[in-house]
Motif scaffolding. Structure first.
Motif, mmCIF file in Angstrom:
data_model
loop_
_atom_site.group_PDB
_atom_site.id
_atom_site.type_symbol
_atom_site.label_atom_id
_atom_site.label_comp_id
_atom_site.label_asym_id
_atom_site.label_seq_id
_atom_site.Cartn_x
_atom_site.Cartn_y
_atom_site.Cartn_z
ATOM 1 N N GLU A 198 0.829 -1.207 0.000
ATOM 2 C CA GLU A 198 0.000 0.000 0.000
ATOM 3 C C GLU A 198 0.866 1.261 0.000
ATOM 4 O O GLU A 198 0.622 2.197 -0.754
ATOM 5 C CB GLU A 198 -0.899 -0.040 1.237
ATOM 6 C CG GLU A 198 -2.002 0.959 1.251
ATOM 7 C CD GLU A 198 -2.934 0.704 2.427
ATOM 8 O OE1 GLU A 198 -2.602 1.153 3.559
ATOM 9 O OE2 GLU A 198 -3.967 0.053 2.220
ATOM 10 N N PHE A 245 -3.993 4.341 -6.233
ATOM 11 C CA PHE A 245 -4.342 3.777 -4.930
ATOM 12 C C PHE A 245 -5.755 3.199 -4.975
ATOM 13 O O PHE A 245 -6.038 2.170 -4.363
ATOM 14 C CB PHE A 245 -4.218 4.848 -3.860
ATOM 15 C CG PHE A 245 -4.368 4.329 -2.471
ATOM 16 C CD1 PHE A 245 -3.360 3.575 -1.889
ATOM 17 C CD2 PHE A 245 -5.516 4.573 -1.737
ATOM 18 C CE1 PHE A 245 -3.494 3.080 -0.601
ATOM 19 C CE2 PHE A 245 -5.652 4.086 -0.455
ATOM 20 C CZ PHE A 245 -4.646 3.340 0.116
ATOM 21 N N SER A 279 1.349 4.224 -3.097
ATOM 22 C CA SER A 279 1.273 5.674 -2.867
ATOM 23 C C SER A 279 2.579 6.368 -3.239
ATOM 24 O O SER A 279 2.571 7.429 -3.864
ATOM 25 C CB SER A 279 0.949 5.960 -1.397
ATOM 26 O OG SER A 279 -0.330 5.496 -1.083
ATOM 27 N N TYR A 280 3.697 5.769 -2.877
ATOM 28 C CA TYR A 280 5.013 6.363 -3.124
ATOM 29 C C TYR A 280 5.280 6.601 -4.608
ATOM 30 O O TYR A 280 5.787 7.652 -4.990
ATOM 31 C CB TYR A 280 6.107 5.483 -2.521
ATOM 32 C CG TYR A 280 7.502 5.999 -2.770
ATOM 33 C CD1 TYR A 280 8.002 7.064 -2.034
ATOM 34 C CD2 TYR A 280 8.307 5.437 -3.745
ATOM 35 C CE1 TYR A 280 9.286 7.558 -2.262
ATOM 36 C CE2 TYR A 280 9.582 5.923 -3.978
ATOM 37 C CZ TYR A 280 10.065 6.976 -3.240
ATOM 38 O OH TYR A 280 11.322 7.459 -3.474
#
Length: 149
Positions: free
Chosen positions: A65, A75, A69-70
């Motif tokens: 997760e 997402f 996002s990184y």
């Protein structure tokens, strides 16, 4: 019908992200032969997790997760595909399949590492599978399964 598939062992959380169709690139130091382009590959999750990718997370799903996002991947796609497919983040077995469409050194995907010498294996049409324990191997190896395509 039993079929033999080319298989690639990938550490978690990367294997699960490929099986879910979130991660479309696998970064390697070597290229697959063009004879594999267009073939369905079995995605095998190695017994070891990528400790660096875990970023201190206690669970592989939490790490995945965070990585989504990184890199700026969707997402919402990750959250939509995860329910019922949490098993793709297990280790030491088959977690899914994806079609290898090619290998390149330059790809626009946020998952493509821009380091010199890195080969980007391009995967499409990913399908998560129910987890099946299987011993992994280095390189491309063969796995027998009921038709996975």
């Amino acid at each position: 019908m039993i079929k033999i598939y080319p298989t690639l062992s990938v550490r978690q959380p990367w294997a699960g992200l490929i099986a879910l169709g979130i991660k479309d690139i696998e970064n390697r130091s070597w290229s697959a032969s063009p004879k594999y382009y267009g073939q369905t590959f079995i995605i095998h999750a190695g017994k070891q997790v990528d400790r660096e990718a875990m970023c201190g997370s206690s669970s592989v799903i939490d790490a995945a997760e965070g990585l989504v996002s990184y890199v700026g991947a969707s997402f919402d796609d990750f959250r939509a595909r995860l329910p019922g497919n949490e098993h793709v983040f297990q280790t030491g077995g088959i977690v899914g399949s994806a079609v290898l469409t090619g290998c390149t050194q330059l790809h626009h995907s946020p998952w493509a590492q821009p380091t010199t010498g890195t080969i980007h294996w391009i995967f499409e049409q990913a399908n998560p599978f129910p987890f099946q324990p299987l011993k992994g191997q280095l390189g491309i190896f063969k796995a027998e399964l009921r038709d996975a395509s």
